[in-house]
Enzyme design. Structure first.
Site, PDB file in Angstrom:
ATOM      1  N   ASP A  34      -9.446  -9.364  -0.203  1.00  0.00           N
ATOM      2  CA  ASP A  34      -8.697  -8.479   0.686  1.00  0.00           C
ATOM      3  C   ASP A  34      -8.683  -7.051   0.155  1.00  0.00           C
ATOM      4  O   ASP A  34      -8.749  -6.083   0.927  1.00  0.00           O
ATOM      5  CB  ASP A  34      -7.266  -8.994   0.845  1.00  0.00           C
ATOM      6  CG  ASP A  34      -6.435  -8.124   1.765  1.00  0.00           C
ATOM      7  OD1 ASP A  34      -6.673  -8.160   2.991  1.00  0.00           O
ATOM      8  OD2 ASP A  34      -5.558  -7.395   1.259  1.00  0.00           O
ATOM      9  N   ASN A  44       0.834  -1.191   0.000  1.00  0.00           N
ATOM     10  CA  ASN A  44       0.000   0.000   0.000  1.00  0.00           C
ATOM     11  C   ASN A  44       0.875   1.251   0.000  1.00  0.00           C
ATOM     12  O   ASN A  44       2.104   1.165  -0.058  1.00  0.00           O
ATOM     13  CB  ASN A  44      -0.976  -0.014   1.183  1.00  0.00           C
ATOM     14  CG  ASN A  44      -0.255  -0.007   2.533  1.00  0.00           C
ATOM     15  OD1 ASN A  44       0.932   0.316   2.632  1.00  0.00           O
ATOM     16  ND2 ASN A  44      -0.986  -0.368   3.581  1.00  0.00           N
TER      17      ASN A  44
END
Length: 321
Positions: free
Chosen positions: A196, A7
């Site tokens: 996810d 991320n």
């Protein structure tokens, strides 16, 4: 681990790790199921037990994934997988994940035919007995999840902040050849990675901070997803504690090239996320505001799961007499 695995804060996506775990599991279980003379097969993922993310993995670290078969029934294989992260600059290694997966061997000639599994040799008799108990427990839990198969996530116009509707999200994906096994069905790891991603979007929308996967409750694969299907992955917040969020993720498959088959529920799971500040420390989570009776019931069910898991963790950390 590369930038596209992580991320914006540099933490590796939980879905990326889940995909690696499943790849290790399918290799070892397929290898074992073809270890004797007979009909050739490929192992298909049926269920993933609760998986905790014990420590974050970062860009630049090396992931070591190891798998071991710990139990076999007549038609299924239990695989335990450990993930270690290694900082190649300092040599530091740490355990990041432990997971238990269940596979079934499907014939290469007939995908609907489940083959028998070669038994493993146990070093101690009690290991077989403990494995049998785990097998019966997961079999019962799989049956209990099927009642949710008709539940769907409906969009709401102009939702209020901190409500279920405000953060709920969906992702639509066309299943292509690169997503699939030799049978032409989606890899379990591909599905888990997409699940996810959606859960992460729900968590980020709710708290508007950096979020990471803390754990995944049992992922149940109710039916196979064929190449060419359009899958809809939907996520919604079900419960919040002071520092964690539970998100339910549902996967529905629509066989658009086969008019004889209707849309069906393919997989379901609960993901738990935590909110972090810039230093990686946990932040308080905005409390969810359930509005409808169904949302209030799901909130209470989530609270029950949270308290049950909290009690289990405390039991494991208490000193033994």
């Amino acid at each position: 681990m590369r930038p596209d695995d992580a991320n914006v804060a540099g933490n590796v996506h939980g879905g990326t790790i889940l995909k690696m775990i499943e790849e290790a599991g399918v290799i070892i279980s397929t290898r074992h199921c073809n270890s004797q003379n007979g009909e050739r097969c490929v192992a298909a993922l049926a269920r993933v037990e609760r998986t905790d993310f014990l420590s974050p993995m970062c860009i630049g670290e090396v992931a070591h994934v190891s798998a071991e078969i710990t139990y076999t029934s007549k038609h299924s294989v239990e695989v335990q997988v450990h993930v270690m992260s290694e900082n190649i600059l300092t040599g530091t290694k740490k355990l990041t994940n432990k997971a238990t997966l269940w596979y079934v061997p499907l014939s290469l000639k007939n995908v609907d035919k489940v083959l028998e599994v070669p038994p493993i040799v146990y070093t101690r008799q009690e290991l077989e007995e403990e494995g049998r108990k785990r097998y019966e427990a997961q079999k019962l839990e799989r049956m209990e999840t099927k009642w949710r198969n008709g539940d769907i996530v409906q969009p709401v116009l102009s939702p209020e902040p901190n409500t279920v509707s405000y953060s709920q999200s969906s992702l639509i994906h066309l299943v292509g050849p690169s997503d699939c096994t030799l049978h032409g069905f989606v890899h379990g790891g591909v599905t888990m990675k997409l699940m996810d991603e959606v859960a992460g979007i729900v968590a980020a929308r709710h708290c508007k901070t950096n979020i990471v996967t803390a754990s995944v409750d049992a992922i149940n694969f109710h039916d196979k997803i064929r190449k060419g299907c359009v899958i809809t992955i939907s996520g919604r917040m079900t419960f919040t504690s002071n520092k964690s969020m539970e998100i339910e993720v549902l996967v529905d498959a629509d066989p658009v090239v086969d008019n004889s088959q209707k849309r069906y529920r393919a997989a379901s799971a609960f993901f738990t996320y935590v909110s972090l500040n810039q230093e990686g420390k946990p932040l308080p989570v905005p409390q969810l505001v359930p509005e409808t009776e169904d949302e209030k019931k799901r909130f209470e069910d989530g609270k029950g799961r949270y308290l049950q898991m909290k009690a289990k963790r405390q039991a494991h950390t208490e000193p033994q007499p």
